[in-house]
Structures are given as structure tokens and as C-alpha cells.
Design an enzyme around this catalytic site. Structure first.
Site, PDB file in Angstrom:
ATOM      1  CG  ASP A   1      45.300 -47.671 -52.041  1.00 41.23           C
ATOM      2  OD1 ASP A   1      44.694 -48.437 -51.318  1.00 41.23           O
ATOM      3  OD2 ASP A   1      46.813 -47.689 -51.952  1.00 41.23           O
TER       4      ASP A   1
ATOM      5  CE1 TYR B   1      26.185 -37.254 -43.054  1.00 42.42           C
ATOM      6  CE2 TYR B   1      23.844 -36.812 -42.417  1.00 42.42           C
ATOM      7  CZ  TYR B   1      24.996 -37.672 -43.226  1.00 42.42           C
ATOM      8  OH  TYR B   1      24.412 -38.849 -43.834  1.00 42.42           O
TER       9      TYR B   1
ATOM     10  CE  LYS C   1      25.513 -38.180 -46.661  1.00 42.28           C
ATOM     11  NZ  LYS C   1      26.204 -39.077 -47.597  1.00 42.28           N
TER      12      LYS C   1
END
Lengths: 457, 251
Positions: B64, B157, B161
Site C-alpha cells: 500500500d 501538469y 513535471k
């Protein structure tokens, strides 16, 4: 781990093997005394400790990533009894240092590998062999007693007769049973530092192997160089050189006065600045053709120096740099006599890649010794130096591994840098015996190496 | 350990359902890995991913991991490394997000930044410490050419990045000469589930092609790799394009 994020970076040195592949970091120390070595063992962390000699193992055998590495260069005493030829030698002494000291006194090392630049400790841990394996066995077979620091930091003397077999667990044990600090060895008496050598050229693999099968027993030393580039009817052609120590009367009158002189020189070094490497597919092919042509069809009784006969590459310092930054590997396997077909199969498979070898060496082994992890067993051994950057090499060698294992053969751990762990128990059927012995000697795995981690040793 | 020919034995995937990561695992298994850990949020996708690579390693585990919970990362990474060395870590989680939504709702933009940048910084540093301690290993960071110069159409986005890329390059320099390495991967448009709703951009590639680049870059010890390779040249041009022109580009 340091939770405080004390910054990335504790001390350490990047180490790789002679093939210059897969570097990892370790803390290297050079202990000055027995006590400081003992403390180093006791204070080693959970990544453990390993001895490293001159770094001539091709792969990761002398690397211990994240852990300690002990350089035993200061364990450098040589005590020779000139009457019996028994020498007590520090583990950090190189074969070169040893020969320079004992040869002028008329003594030679009973087993010498292809380089003098290995230490006594490394030679025992890898149980190295030489051109006389069919007569004299391995390096470890000539050790009378060795001294080992155990996981408890205590020094012990081990002998081949020791009923617990700790001696034979250590010979060929790749440094994982403890740190070898000293060994006593019976040296070989010689009257000259030269060899009397017979050279023959064999036109193909069958010719070569039948000459070796019929004639090897007449010589103390025997080895064949194979042209791995030639194909068709010439596949496996090679040059066979065999010989023995020259006797005084075999030297010319002029040379007899200096019969035991030994002072080999390094003629050339290769800098670490060659981007693609000097040794690539094309240069290697050209070399193989040339080397075969240059050898005489047959020549008997030539007098050669020890360096020329045993250690031709020692004349070039850092010759491993010639392969460029991606490095190279050595693939050495042995298969039983009845599986001799595998020599041909291996040469053909590597020609198909194509993965030409600069140095391909074929030898017939004699009997094995009692060490569970010792490499030599009766059969044929082939050793090939191959540039690591060749595409398709990984798959080809992995296929050969399977064939070698199925034939009852094995890979030499001192040369290995890429074997899969699942094949190890097949290749070394006495692996569990060695592992239970190691568990007794080193229950907490204080001695560790990258090779041990990779092969789940 | 990574062997002399660049084959690793153990791989940890952060973002265990990433198609690029799973394709990379398949190519790294030559023929078989020893241990693969797929870390991500529990659910049928992770289970399916684990099933899809079950034959490629002696053991395939799931763990997890939630990129948006940095406070859990130290314990998570420690528990994975406690079972043994990790040779290759694929940092492959990421959110593409929806630019329009992000511009309307800052919470959506923050989530993209948290996953792609904050989460990666948090787990990346923890990984780096463990790799440094073991003295070897490769951290593969899936960046994007979108981070090299943010475009009008997806700057949320792209900026996440950009941050990730700068972090990964710097981390690589911090680890230089210490054994572990960081490989920054800059793919162009990759046809995956994440981009299925979008039309192909120029020089689009499949996950398999990116995976092949990653595997070869690991073996060669590269620090930055573009997929496709031609993207390096394209981006080098685009970086220097005058802004009025760049702004008008149709993608």
C-alpha cells in the site's frame, strides 16, 4: 538508515571488478595490525565486511556494497625456509612480490594463474588454478595451513586435515567464511626461471582436443588458445603451448649464470580515456587471425620466460581499460569430459551473436579437490573475454548457462558477473553443505559480498 | 544486485498499475526477476497488475502506497527495503489531470501538484537514502517532455513535471559517484489508459517503446533518456522557440 537525513553522502569508494562493470560503494580500510583487523570485523555493520586483494576477480566477488572492505596490503610478510621451500606468506602479498623474493632462491609457486597480480588471500578464496591443473590441482591444494579471522574477531589456524573441514570451506569460499590473513605453502624447487615450451598449431577443434587428450600428461603445463572468430572447417582452430621448467643444462651457456634471475617489466599502460574501447568486434577479429598466423605450425624446446609463458598480459598495465567504459566480462565454464560437445556449441553460439573473444583459452582439468565450492572438476574448461556492450550477449550466455548446468558443468565464481542464482545449486551440488558450514562459521552473515547477494550464496 | 549486463534482480514499482512500469518490468525479466513489489493504492487495478506479471518473478508482492500521504512514506519505504536490497525503483505514479478543471478549481490543480511533485519529492528522498545506504541501485523517474517547457494547454501538469524533473536531476547529482544512480525518463506522448481520451500528439509512442528505452538506459548507465529518442532534438528546438510562436502551437 539515518532518519535525520544527514544529507546524502557518507564516506566510501566506488569499487568494481577487473571487468569494470556494475560498480558499487563500500568503505575501504587498510588495517595496520592484527588487532585493528579484528576490531574492524567486530565493528562492521549489517552490510558486513569483505577482504579485497588486487581486484582481479572479473565480476563482483570483491565488492561489498554499502558495507566494509578490508584491504590487507599491510599483511605483507614473506618468511621462506630456504631448505624446505615452505613459505609463510601474508594474505596481502601478491604472487608478483612472492616470485621476486623466492625465485632467485630457487623456489617457484606450485600453481600460478594467468596473472601475478593477485594476492595469496584472493588466490585461496577463489581457489585459483593454472596451466598445470591436470598434474598439480588448484592453489588451495598446496596450502599447508592458513590463518583466518572469524566472525567473532578471533584468529584461527586451519589445516587441510582439520576434521570440521573449515579449511576446505574457506578454500574456494569466496571470502565468505572469514578474512584470510596468512598462509603456509609448499613451494616448488626450480633451477631456472625459464620454461622449455613446445608449440603446435591445430587446424580445428577436434584436432586441438585430440592433441590435448593424447599429449597433456607428458607436460606439467598445458593450455590452448582458441581462435573464436574462425568458422566453417576452421572452427575452434588454435595454438597449443605446453612445457615444463627448463633445467639448467637446457639454457645456453651465456644464460646459465643468470638462470634464476626474475625481473619482469611493465612495458605499457592503457589509459582510462578510450570512449568506445580499443577492443571491439573488428579489432578482435583481426587480432584472432593474426595470432593464429603468427604461431609456428610446430616448434619444440623453445626457452621462454615465466612472464611470456604464464602472464603475457601482465606486461600491459590496466589492459582492462582497453574495453572502454562499458567494460567486459569473462565467461569461464567447465564441463565433464563426456560433454566436450559443449565447447563447440559455446563457440558457435557466441559466433552467432556475434560476440568475438579477444582471449579464448581451453584447458583440460584433472581431479577436483575436497572444497565444496572449488571450481575445477575433471573435464574441459573454456574461458572467454567478451566486451559487455555487445547486444544479445545476456540472452546467449544465459542459454549457455542452462546447457552447462544440464551437462553437469559449472561457472567459475571468480570470473562470474551475471549468473542467475537458480542455477547455482545445479552447478555446485555441494552448495548446501558449504552453506551449512558457513552458517556455523558465520551465523550472522558478517562476511558478505555483492556476489553473495546476487547469487543468494 | 544489477549484474554486469544491466539485469536487475529486484524491482520496486511506485504506481504499480503504470503501463510503462509494467512493460519495463516485463523487459527487465530476462528471463526472470527474483522479487517485484507493486506499490499503489489497493484495489482491483493493482491486483490485476500483479496478476499480469506473476510469471516474471519468483515473488510478486503488492504494497500500500499513497503519493498524497507523505507522512507515511518513510515507514513504507523502510518496510520494503527491510526485506532486502532493491536494485531498480520505478517512480511511475502520476496524474495527468484535466487542465480545464484545474483552471476552474484550484483544488484539482493542487492534487496534480501534490501527486506528481510533492509526493515524488517525499518518496524519492526516502528511496535515495535507502539506495545510498545499500551502495547501489537505480531510481528511474518518469518525467515528461511536458516539463521541459510548459504549454498553454496543460501547464498545471507540465509545471508539476518540471518540478519533478528538476528534483530528479538534482538528486542524480547528489548521488553521483556513490553507487546509486538516478535515471530521468522524458517520454513524449505515450498511448496509455491515461491518454486514451486524447488524440495522438506528434512522435507518439507506446508504453513498450518507452520500456525498451528505460531498460537499455539502465544497462548503459545513462542519466537522461528521451522516448522516442528524436524527442531530444525536438525539445531542444522547442525550448528556444520565441514565446509568441510557442504560444500558438497547435498542441
Amino acid at each position: 538508515m539515518s532518519d535525520s537525513l544527514a544529507g546524502l553522502g557518507t564516506d566510501g569508494t566506488l569499487l568494481s571488478g577487473w571487468g569494470r562493470t556494475a560498480p558499487t560503494r563500500a568503505r575501504v580500510s587498510t588495517p595496520m595490525s592484527s588487532d585493528s583487523l579484528s576490531n574492524l570485523v567486530l565493528e562492521s555493520g549489517h552490510r558486513g565486511i569483505l577482504a579485497r586483494g588486487l581486484g582481479r576477480a572479473y565480476g563482483d566477488a570483491a565488492q561489498n556494497s554499502g558495507g566494509d572492505v578490508a584491504d590487507l596490503a599491510r599483511f605483507d610478510r614473506i618468511d621462506l625456509d630456504p631448505d624446505t621451500g615452505i613459505a609463510k606468506i601474508g594474505a596481502g602479498v601478491s604472487l608478483d612480490q612472492l616470485l621476486r623474493k623466492v625465485l632467485p632462491l630457487g623456489w617457484f609457486i606450485p600453481v600460478t594463474p594467468g596473472t601475478r597480480q593477485v594476492t595469496i588471500g584472493g588466490a585461496i578464496a577463489a581457489d585459483v588454478h593454472g596451466k598445470n591443473h591436470h598434474i598439480d590441482g588448484t592453489f588451495g591444494a598446496h596450502i599447508l595451513e592458513l590463518e583466518l579471522v572469524g566472525a567473532d574477531g578471533v584468529y584461527r589456524k586451519l589445516t587441510p586435515q582439520d576434521p570440521a573441514a573449515d579449511f576446505w570451506l574457506t578454500v574456494g569460499g569466496m571470502g565468505l567464511t572469514g578474512l584470510i590473513t596468512q598462509a603456509s605453502m609448499q613451494l616448488l624447487p626450480v633451477t631456472t626461471s625459464s620454461l622449455r615450451v613446445d608449440t603446435e598449431r591445430a587446424t580445428d577443434l577436434d584436432d586441438l582436443m585430440s592433441r590435448m587428450t593424447s599429449g597433456d600428461d607428458d607436460y606439467r603445463y598445458s593450455v590452448a588458445w582458441i581462435d573464436c572468430v574462425a568458422g566453417g572447417r576452421s572452427l575452434g582452430r588454435g595454438v597449443l603451448t605446453r612445457g615444463d621448467h627448463a633445467k639448467l643444462e637446457e639454457l645456453s651457456m651465456a644464460d646459465r649464470a643468470t638462470a634464476l634471475e626474475f625481473d619482469p617489466k611493465v612495458r605499457l599502460g592503457i589509459p582510462n580515456v578510450i570512449p568506445g574501447g580499443l577492443l571491439n568486434r573488428y579489432s578482435i577479429s583481426a587480432f584472432n587471425e593474426l595470432w593464429y598466423r603468427k604461431a609456428p605450425k610446430s616448434r619444440a624446446g623453445e626457452i621462454q620466460s615465466i612472464g611470456t609463458f604464464f602472464h603475457p598480459l601482465d606486461g600491459v598495465r590496466n589492459w582492462n581499460n582497453a574495453y572502454g567504459p562499458s567494460g567486459f566480462l569473462q565467461y569461464q565454464f567447465v564441463v565433464p569430459m563426456e560433454a566436450s560437445d559443449l565447447i563447440r556449441i559455446a563457440i558457435e553460439r557466441l559466433r552467432k551473436v556475434p560476440a568475438p573473444s579477444f582471449l579464448a583459452v581451453l584447458k583440460r582439468f584433472g581431479a577436483a579437490n575436497p572444497a565444496p565450492l572449488s571450481f575445477p572438476q575433471p573435464g574441459w574448461t573454456l574461458a572467454l573475454d567478451i566486451p559487455a556492450a555487445i547486444p544479445g550477449l545476456s540472452v546467449a550466455l544465459s542459454e549457455l548457462d542452462d546447457l552447462v548446468a544440464a551437462a553437469g558443468g559449472r561457472i567459475y565464481l571468480a570470473k562470474d558477473s551475471r549468473l542467475r542464482p537458480d542455477l547455482l545449486p545445479l552447478m555446485y551440488p555441494r552448495l548446501t553443505e558449504w552453506q551449512s558450514g558457513r552458517a556455523r562459521l558465520d551465523p550472522t552473515r558478517r562476511f558478505n559480498s555483492d556476489l553473495a547477494r546476487r547469487l543468494l550464496l | 544486485m544489477i549484474d554486469a549486463l544491466g539485469n536487475p534482480q529486484t524491482v520496486l514499482v511506485l504506481g504499480g498499475t503504470s503501463e510503462i512500469a509494467l512493460a519495463t518490468v516485463a523487459k527487465l525479466a530476462r528471463p526472470k526477476l527474483v522479487r517485484v513489489v507493486l506499490a499503489g493504492r489497493p484495489g482491483p487495478d493493482r491486483a490485476a497488475a500483479a496478476a499480469s506479471i506473476s510469471g516474471l518473478a519468483d515473488t510478486v508482492e503488492v504494497a500500500d502506497f499513497d503519493a498524497t500521504k507523505p507522512e507515511t512514506h518513510a515507514a513504507f519505504v523502510a518496510s520494503v527495503f527491510a526485506e532486502g536490497d532493491i536494485d531498480v525503483v520505478l517512480l511511475a505514479f502520476g496524474l495527468l489531470g484535466d487542465q480545464d478543471e484545474a483552471e476552474r478549481d484550484s483544488a484539482a490543480a493542487v492534487l496534480v501538484a501534490q501527486v506528481n511533485y510533492v509526493g515524488a519529492v517525499s518518496v524519492g528522498l526516502n528511496i535515495a537514502h535507502h539506495l545510498d545506504e545499500q551502495g547501489h541501485g537505480v531510481l528511474v523517474v518518469l518525467s515528461s517532455v511536458a516539463g521541459e517547457r510548459a504549454r498553454r494547454s496543460n501547464f498545471v501538469y507540465g509545471s508539476s513535471k518540471a518540478g519533478l524533473d528538476a528534483f530528479a536531476v538534482g538528486l542524480g547529482d547528489a548521488l553521483h559517484g556513490r553507487g546509486p544512480r538516478v535515471l530521468v525518463v522524458r517520454p513524449g506522448f505515450v498511448r496509455t489508459r491515461m491518454t486514451a481520451h486524447l488524440a495522438d500528439a506528434p512522435l507518439a509512442v507506446d508504453a513498450d517503446e518507452v520500456a525498451a528505452k528505460i531498460v537499455s538506459a539502465i544497462a548503459k548507465g545513462r542519466e537522461i533518456v528521451y522516448a522516442p529518442g528524436a524527442m531530444r532534438v525536438v525539445m531542444s528546438g522547442l525550448r528556444h522557440l520565441p514565446r509568441p510562436i510557442f504560444r500558438k502551437l497547435p498542441f
